[in-house]
Design an enzyme around this catalytic site. Structure first.
Site: not given
Lengths: 363, 363
Positions: B102, B177, B201
């Site tokens: 990511w 992030d 999430k």
């Protein structure tokens, strides 16, 4: 309480059967012991829904093989910027047909992008104060694309709304914001290079946008912008480049399945025209009590706007309608008056109930 | 069928009570005779939900008045581009701490934006092959911001995961992030200039992203990019500049209400640490049958990755777990192996069930 009659302009009414299906399956989707929104977007169960939504759209709108169908996020408002980011390069020109508030916003963002990327965006037509639409467009060569808004929800005007009429011809590929227009009737998709539509009118909940675009036009898109904003990225990944809004797409699937069961878009068009006629007839027979400011040739069948003799009467109209179980009738704050949105999920019976109420209210 | 135990990495398990509430209210929200997704985003009923979601987030995370909380669309992936669009101007420099897939993607998009806008983006740290994390960062002055990914879901590594440990100090405002990190425990938000987190999430369904940003940092954002991409636009409009994904935000509200009822984030942290310990203990006591490739100091409590002696055994593990009612255990396709995601909605009992299964599977 009992379900009300919902004339909201968007987010708006959804077919009851689509919602009931979502309710039934909310804790246990496809006999998987999980909600659809708890599934991986890379899993078999979700992908089946995703693919069914895409194929139902293709079937209902008879989208030709020349065109891709994409799901993206950010609302049509993001498309105001993302379209020129993709297509408006150095020396390019976007010609905008400005026919209302949404068209103004689209032009404004295109001008910002033009400045950043070395292209220009201008109003090819400015139809203010937005009570009518152009029947033809200036055929000015050299544009990269021509942008128009096919139905302006705030002003209640709609292109090509008369049976047998067509969109005006453009000198360049047509890019159209069809947020409040798509799916109320059959149409010839091949006519357009690029269609975008926020779902929260005829398609589903907010949070998901449908794009229908000619593959050749997509291929002309810039490759030097962020990958997430390139339409080719989305197209190549079947709208699964990053995690899509899975539950929103699931609801779109449910809505499309209901549309198909109800006989597809030809049946929708018949009913939608009957719904609009029921309300416009009361306006036209009210001897000026209700006044629709829109050129009769372009009166929208999706968003019907009208005024009463005074703002006080308009407030009373909205309040009494609410008591009678009808909500969402207040006009957009920028224009006032009354607005009746008659998207697919609003039944003919609901439109007729409103028409009766309007007749009674005159007295 | 009965609800399964869901270890998906995202979209992932949601608290049952949050889903049950959604199911109950799906056709009639707040006694309005409509689904929440059929309400106008400008109406009183939806705005109450919107404001409650924002204030619950502020309360649970103790977000100081210096910071704004925003809702945006497009996933964290869009933020990889939107952050540099806002903050990386001519002569600017974004220093990225790359600790996984990511982080790689975030750097890649920042480099594209840098090229377009006259700034640069570079890897300040490259921690490949991503089995450990830096404890300190090079203090290289001149950066506009330092970007890091606080938990890498694919590699199972997490910053500041040891009790009492902290994120490394940076020479510039920290942009993080936190997609798979936010809300599993209390934390000091004031430490960060800008946090972004995809909801799917610990927070809700996919299709909604939470931003928490220092107002002073937001004020440094560029004003020459499209309005829809400027964070100030979203902040000034209380995340109602354009139609938000109303149902996704409603679900986030439901999840946050459950979190509060369960005792807030301190209670979550205790349970989340116990859940992770239950699984890591089996790995550590398995005499090498299960191997976690991650530096013990940075083993993630949200995403636990490990290998078995062979891929055939890993396949068997996943298949037998499924028969025992446990799904979502396959590692990311880019790294293979097993991955167990233990977000808030996964109970301690579920983690213990998996631990027992793992012990039995050795034999």
């Amino acid at each position: 309480m009992a379900r009300v009659i919902n004339f909201n302009a968007g987010p708006s009414a959804l077919p009851l059967a689509a919602l009931e299906r979502a309710q039934r399956e909310l804790l246990d989707f496809a006999n998987s012991g999980m909600s659809v929104m708890e599934h991986s977007h890379r899993g078999r169960e979700y992908e089946a829904v995703h693919d069914e939504a895409l194929s139902l759209l293709r079937e209902l709108l008879q989208v030709p093989a020349t065109h891709d169908i994409l799901f993206v996020q950010g609302g049509a408002t993001q498309q105001f910027a993302q379209v020129p980011m993709n297509f408006l390069g150095p020396g390019g020109r976007a010609d905008h047909v400005v026919t209302g508030v949404w068209g103004e916003k689209a032009l404004s963002e295109a001008q910002v992008v033009g400045k950043l990327q070395g292209g220009t965006a201008r109003a090819l037509v400015d139809a203010a104060p937005y009570h009518t639409l152009p029947e033809t467009l200036p055929q000015d060569p050299g544009a990269t694309y021509v942008h128009l808004t096919s139905n302006e929800t705030i002003h209640g005007i709609q292109f090509a709304v008369q049976p047998g009429s067509d969109f005006p011809k453009a000198a360049a590929p047509l890019v159209v914001d069809m947020s409040s227009d798509l799916l109320w009737r059959p149409m010839d998709v091949s006519r357009f290079a690029f269609i975008y539509a926020g779902a929260q009118k005829n398609l589903g909940p907010s949070g998901i946008v449908v794009l229908i675009a000619h593959k050749d036009f997509l291929a002309t898109g810039r490759k030097d912008i962020p990958k997430i904003f390139q339409y080719r990225t989305v197209a190549e990944a079947r709208s699964l480049y990053n995690t899509p809004p899975t539950f929103a797409i699931y609801l779109v699937r449910n809505v499309l399945a209901v549309l198909k069961e109800q006989g597809g878009l030809a049946a929708r068009e018949r009913e939608n025209r009957a719904k609009a006629a029921a309300v416009y007839d009361v306006i036209d027979q009210s001897q000026g009590f209700y006044r629709c400011p829109v050129d009769p040739k372009f009166r929208s069948v999706m968003n019907l706007v009208f005024r009463l003799p005074s703002e006080a009467l308009e407030d009373q109209f909205v309040a009494e309608a609410k008591k009678a179980g009808m909500v969402g009738l207040k006009g957009h704050r920028s224009v006032g008056g009354i607005r009746v949105s008659l998207y697919n999920a609003v039944t003919l019976a609901s439109a007729q109930t409103l028409a009766s109420f309007m007749r009674a209210f005159i007295k």
